[in-house]
Design a protein around this motif. Sequence first.
Motif, mmCIF file in Angstrom:
data_model
loop_
_atom_site.group_PDB
_atom_site.id
_atom_site.type_symbol
_atom_site.label_atom_id
_atom_site.label_comp_id
_atom_site.label_asym_id
_atom_site.label_seq_id
_atom_site.Cartn_x
_atom_site.Cartn_y
_atom_site.Cartn_z
ATOM 1 N N UNK A 151 0.805 -1.222 0.000
ATOM 2 C CA UNK A 151 0.000 0.000 0.000
ATOM 3 C C UNK A 151 0.838 1.272 0.000
ATOM 4 N N UNK A 152 1.912 1.258 0.794
ATOM 5 C CA UNK A 152 2.674 2.489 1.003
ATOM 6 C C UNK A 152 4.008 2.511 0.270
ATOM 7 N N UNK A 153 4.490 1.354 -0.162
ATOM 8 C CA UNK A 153 5.810 1.295 -0.786
ATOM 9 C C UNK A 153 6.930 1.583 0.188
ATOM 10 N N UNK A 154 6.721 1.210 1.457
ATOM 11 C CA UNK A 154 7.695 1.491 2.510
ATOM 12 C C UNK A 154 8.138 0.182 3.146
ATOM 13 N N UNK A 155 9.433 0.035 3.341
ATOM 14 C CA UNK A 155 9.975 -1.080 4.112
ATOM 15 C C UNK A 155 10.194 -0.584 5.536
ATOM 16 N N UNK A 156 9.436 -1.052 6.518
ATOM 17 C CA UNK A 156 9.563 -0.542 7.886
ATOM 18 C C UNK A 156 10.964 -0.680 8.466
ATOM 19 N N UNK A 157 11.755 -1.619 7.945
ATOM 20 C CA UNK A 157 13.106 -1.840 8.464
ATOM 21 C C UNK A 157 14.166 -1.051 7.704
ATOM 22 N N UNK A 158 13.759 -0.264 6.704
ATOM 23 C CA UNK A 158 14.728 0.450 5.870
ATOM 24 C C UNK A 158 14.475 1.957 5.841
ATOM 25 N N UNK A 159 13.950 2.513 6.926
ATOM 26 C CA UNK A 159 13.723 3.959 6.976
ATOM 27 C C UNK A 159 15.069 4.682 7.016
#
Length: 248
Positions: A151-159
Amino acid sequence: MSVDLTTPGSTLPAPREHAGEPHLTHTSVRLNWLRAAVLGANDGIVSVAGIVVGVAAATTARGPILTAGIAGLVAGAVSMALGEYVSVSTQRDSERSLLETERRELLEQPEAELAELAEIYRAKGLSADTALLVAEELTAHDAFAAHAEAELGIDPDELTNPWHAALSSAISFTLGALLPLLAILLPSPSLRVPIAFGAVVVALAVTGFGGAVLGGAPRLRATARVALGGALAMAVTYGIGHLVGLAI
Protein backbone atom coordinates in the motif's frame (compact mmCIF):
# COMPACT_ATOMS: atom_id res chain seq x y z
CA MET A 1 13.70 -29.54 -15.69
CA SER A 2 9.91 -29.42 -15.44
CA VAL A 3 7.87 -29.63 -12.26
CA ASP A 4 4.33 -30.95 -12.15
CA LEU A 5 2.56 -28.67 -9.70
CA THR A 6 -0.66 -30.72 -9.96
CA THR A 7 0.95 -33.85 -8.54
CA PRO A 8 0.53 -34.24 -4.78
CA GLY A 9 3.81 -33.90 -2.99
CA SER A 10 5.55 -32.13 -5.87
CA THR A 11 7.72 -29.22 -4.86
CA LEU A 12 9.43 -26.34 -6.56
CA PRO A 13 13.21 -26.56 -6.92
CA ALA A 14 15.16 -24.59 -4.36
CA PRO A 15 16.08 -21.13 -5.62
CA ARG A 16 19.67 -20.72 -6.72
CA GLU A 17 21.90 -18.49 -4.65
CA HIS A 18 23.35 -15.61 -6.66
CA ALA A 19 26.63 -14.70 -5.07
CA GLY A 20 27.09 -10.99 -4.68
CA GLU A 21 23.58 -10.17 -5.86
CA PRO A 22 22.11 -7.65 -3.38
CA HIS A 23 18.47 -7.39 -2.44
CA LEU A 24 16.56 -4.91 -4.58
CA THR A 25 15.68 -2.70 -1.60
CA HIS A 26 19.30 -2.56 -0.49
CA THR A 27 20.39 -1.75 -4.03
CA SER A 28 17.95 1.15 -4.25
CA VAL A 29 19.08 2.53 -0.92
CA ARG A 30 22.73 2.23 -1.92
CA LEU A 31 22.11 3.99 -5.23
CA ASN A 32 20.30 6.82 -3.46
CA TRP A 33 23.24 7.30 -1.09
CA LEU A 34 25.73 7.26 -3.95
CA ARG A 35 23.66 9.74 -5.95
CA ALA A 36 23.42 12.05 -2.92
CA ALA A 37 27.19 11.79 -2.38
CA VAL A 38 27.90 12.69 -6.02
CA LEU A 39 25.54 15.68 -5.87
CA GLY A 40 27.06 16.82 -2.57
CA ALA A 41 30.58 16.66 -3.99
CA ASN A 42 29.44 18.53 -7.08
CA ASP A 43 27.93 21.30 -4.93
CA GLY A 44 31.16 21.54 -2.93
CA ILE A 45 33.27 21.86 -6.06
CA VAL A 46 31.11 24.54 -7.68
CA SER A 47 30.44 26.59 -4.54
CA VAL A 48 34.00 26.85 -3.29
CA ALA A 49 35.47 27.16 -6.78
CA GLY A 50 33.29 30.19 -7.41
CA ILE A 51 34.35 31.77 -4.13
CA VAL A 52 38.11 31.24 -4.42
CA VAL A 53 38.28 32.13 -8.12
CA GLY A 54 36.37 35.33 -7.42
CA VAL A 55 38.69 36.29 -4.57
CA ALA A 56 41.78 35.34 -6.60
CA ALA A 57 40.62 37.73 -9.33
CA ALA A 58 40.61 40.57 -6.80
CA THR A 59 43.88 39.81 -5.01
CA THR A 60 46.99 37.67 -5.35
CA ALA A 61 47.48 37.40 -1.58
CA ARG A 62 47.15 33.83 -0.34
CA GLY A 63 45.58 34.78 3.02
CA PRO A 64 42.26 36.21 1.75
CA ILE A 65 41.85 33.32 -0.69
CA LEU A 66 42.43 30.76 2.06
CA THR A 67 40.09 32.54 4.47
CA ALA A 68 37.30 32.82 1.92
CA GLY A 69 37.73 29.21 0.81
CA ILE A 70 37.66 27.80 4.35
CA ALA A 71 34.64 29.94 5.22
CA GLY A 72 32.80 28.75 2.12
CA LEU A 73 33.71 25.12 2.82
CA VAL A 74 32.52 25.19 6.43
CA ALA A 75 29.36 27.18 5.69
CA GLY A 76 28.47 24.97 2.75
CA ALA A 77 29.08 21.70 4.62
CA VAL A 78 26.99 22.84 7.59
CA SER A 79 24.22 24.10 5.33
CA MET A 80 24.15 20.86 3.35
CA ALA A 81 24.09 18.77 6.53
CA LEU A 82 21.28 20.80 8.11
CA GLY A 83 19.24 20.80 4.92
CA GLU A 84 19.62 17.05 4.49
CA TYR A 85 18.81 16.40 8.16
CA VAL A 86 15.61 18.47 8.03
CA SER A 87 14.53 16.96 4.71
CA VAL A 88 15.12 13.34 5.72
CA SER A 89 13.64 13.89 9.19
CA THR A 90 10.45 15.25 7.61
CA GLN A 91 10.28 12.29 5.25
CA ARG A 92 10.92 9.85 8.09
CA ASP A 93 8.21 11.45 10.25
CA SER A 94 5.72 11.17 7.39
CA GLU A 95 6.62 7.53 6.81
CA ARG A 96 6.28 6.74 10.51
CA SER A 97 2.87 8.43 10.61
CA LEU A 98 1.68 6.40 7.63
CA LEU A 99 3.00 3.19 9.16
CA GLU A 100 1.30 3.92 12.48
CA THR A 101 -2.00 4.56 10.69
CA GLU A 102 -1.62 1.27 8.82
CA ARG A 103 -0.84 -0.59 12.04
CA ARG A 104 -3.95 0.87 13.70
CA GLU A 105 -6.18 -0.02 10.75
CA LEU A 106 -4.92 -3.61 10.82
CA LEU A 107 -5.93 -3.86 14.46
CA GLU A 108 -9.31 -2.16 14.07
CA GLN A 109 -10.51 -3.54 10.73
CA PRO A 110 -8.48 -6.60 9.68
CA GLU A 111 -11.16 -7.90 7.26
CA ALA A 112 -11.30 -4.63 5.34
CA GLU A 113 -7.50 -4.49 5.20
CA LEU A 114 -7.34 -8.05 3.89
CA ALA A 115 -9.82 -7.18 1.16
CA GLU A 116 -7.80 -4.07 0.32
CA LEU A 117 -4.58 -6.07 0.03
CA ALA A 118 -6.28 -8.65 -2.20
CA GLU A 119 -7.60 -5.87 -4.42
CA ILE A 120 -4.09 -4.45 -4.82
CA TYR A 121 -2.80 -7.77 -6.14
CA ARG A 122 -5.91 -8.27 -8.29
CA ALA A 123 -5.22 -4.88 -9.87
CA LYS A 124 -1.70 -6.08 -10.69
CA GLY A 125 -3.09 -8.88 -12.84
CA LEU A 126 -3.85 -11.80 -10.52
CA SER A 127 -7.21 -13.50 -10.59
CA ALA A 128 -9.56 -12.69 -7.71
CA ASP A 129 -9.04 -16.12 -6.10
CA THR A 130 -5.27 -16.01 -6.46
CA ALA A 131 -5.09 -12.43 -5.20
CA LEU A 132 -7.09 -13.39 -2.12
CA LEU A 133 -4.89 -16.42 -1.51
CA VAL A 134 -1.73 -14.30 -1.79
CA ALA A 135 -3.19 -11.69 0.56
CA GLU A 136 -4.16 -14.33 3.11
CA GLU A 137 -0.73 -15.97 3.07
CA LEU A 138 1.13 -12.65 3.32
CA THR A 139 -1.17 -11.56 6.15
CA ALA A 140 -0.54 -14.79 8.00
CA HIS A 141 3.22 -14.35 7.61
CA ASP A 142 3.52 -10.63 8.45
CA ALA A 143 0.42 -8.51 7.89
CA PHE A 144 2.06 -5.21 8.78
CA ALA A 145 5.05 -5.65 6.47
CA ALA A 146 2.82 -6.86 3.63
CA HIS A 147 0.53 -3.82 3.83
CA ALA A 148 3.41 -1.38 4.30
CA GLU A 149 5.08 -2.61 1.13
CA ALA A 150 2.00 -3.09 -1.05
CA GLU A 151 0.00 0.00 0.00
CA LEU A 152 2.67 2.49 1.00
CA GLY A 153 5.81 1.30 -0.79
CA ILE A 154 7.69 1.49 2.51
CA ASP A 155 9.97 -1.08 4.11
CA PRO A 156 9.56 -0.54 7.89
CA ASP A 157 13.11 -1.84 8.46
CA GLU A 158 14.73 0.45 5.87
CA LEU A 159 13.72 3.96 6.98
CA THR A 160 16.43 6.49 6.18
CA ASN A 161 18.44 7.78 9.12
CA PRO A 162 18.59 11.61 9.06
CA TRP A 163 21.91 11.65 10.93
CA HIS A 164 23.49 9.38 8.34
CA ALA A 165 22.13 11.57 5.55
CA ALA A 166 23.45 14.75 7.20
CA LEU A 167 26.91 13.28 7.79
CA SER A 168 27.10 11.91 4.25
CA SER A 169 26.19 15.29 2.75
CA ALA A 170 28.69 17.16 4.91
CA ILE A 171 31.53 14.75 4.06
CA SER A 172 30.81 14.70 0.32
CA PHE A 173 30.55 18.50 0.18
CA THR A 174 33.82 18.88 2.11
CA LEU A 175 35.70 16.45 -0.14
CA GLY A 176 34.42 18.22 -3.22
CA ALA A 177 35.28 21.66 -1.82
CA LEU A 178 38.85 20.67 -1.00
CA LEU A 179 39.72 20.23 -4.67
CA PRO A 180 39.29 23.85 -5.84
CA LEU A 181 40.72 25.13 -2.56
CA LEU A 182 43.95 23.17 -2.96
CA ALA A 183 44.08 23.76 -6.73
CA ILE A 184 44.15 27.52 -6.26
CA LEU A 185 46.40 27.69 -3.20
CA LEU A 186 49.24 25.38 -4.25
CA PRO A 187 50.31 26.86 -7.64
CA SER A 188 52.14 30.15 -8.09
CA PRO A 189 49.96 33.32 -8.30
CA SER A 190 50.24 33.52 -12.09
CA LEU A 191 48.98 29.94 -12.55
CA ARG A 192 46.37 29.77 -9.80
CA VAL A 193 43.28 30.62 -11.78
CA PRO A 194 44.09 28.57 -14.94
CA ILE A 195 45.04 25.47 -12.92
CA ALA A 196 42.02 25.76 -10.61
CA PHE A 197 39.75 26.34 -13.59
CA GLY A 198 41.03 23.25 -15.40
CA ALA A 199 40.96 21.03 -12.30
CA VAL A 200 37.41 22.08 -11.47
CA VAL A 201 36.10 21.48 -14.99
CA VAL A 202 37.66 18.00 -15.05
CA ALA A 203 36.29 17.17 -11.59
CA LEU A 204 32.82 18.37 -12.55
CA ALA A 205 32.93 16.28 -15.71
CA VAL A 206 33.72 13.23 -13.56
CA THR A 207 30.89 13.92 -11.09
CA GLY A 208 28.49 14.68 -13.93
CA PHE A 209 29.37 11.40 -15.62
CA GLY A 210 29.01 9.51 -12.33
CA GLY A 211 25.64 11.07 -11.62
CA ALA A 212 24.44 10.19 -15.12
CA VAL A 213 25.52 6.57 -14.69
CA LEU A 214 23.76 6.26 -11.33
CA GLY A 215 20.63 8.02 -12.56
CA GLY A 216 20.45 6.32 -15.94
CA ALA A 217 20.58 9.68 -17.77
CA PRO A 218 22.35 10.38 -21.11
CA ARG A 219 26.00 10.52 -20.09
CA LEU A 220 27.42 12.98 -22.60
CA ARG A 221 24.65 15.51 -22.08
CA ALA A 222 24.80 15.30 -18.29
CA THR A 223 28.60 15.54 -18.24
CA ALA A 224 28.64 18.56 -20.56
CA ARG A 225 25.86 20.28 -18.62
CA VAL A 226 27.64 20.00 -15.28
CA ALA A 227 31.08 20.96 -16.63
CA LEU A 228 29.81 23.94 -18.63
CA GLY A 229 27.67 25.11 -15.73
CA GLY A 230 30.66 25.08 -13.40
CA ALA A 231 32.83 26.87 -15.95
CA LEU A 232 30.18 29.56 -16.35
CA ALA A 233 29.91 30.00 -12.58
CA MET A 234 33.68 30.48 -12.28
CA ALA A 235 33.76 32.88 -15.20
CA VAL A 236 31.03 35.03 -13.65
CA THR A 237 32.61 35.11 -10.19
CA TYR A 238 36.03 35.81 -11.69
CA GLY A 239 34.63 38.75 -13.61
CA ILE A 240 32.87 40.14 -10.54
CA GLY A 241 35.96 39.65 -8.39
CA HIS A 242 38.12 41.41 -10.96
CA LEU A 243 35.76 44.40 -11.06
CA VAL A 244 35.63 44.61 -7.28
CA GLY A 245 39.41 44.39 -7.09
CA LEU A 246 39.75 47.27 -9.52
CA ALA A 247 37.24 49.35 -7.60
CA ILE A 248 39.03 48.80 -4.31
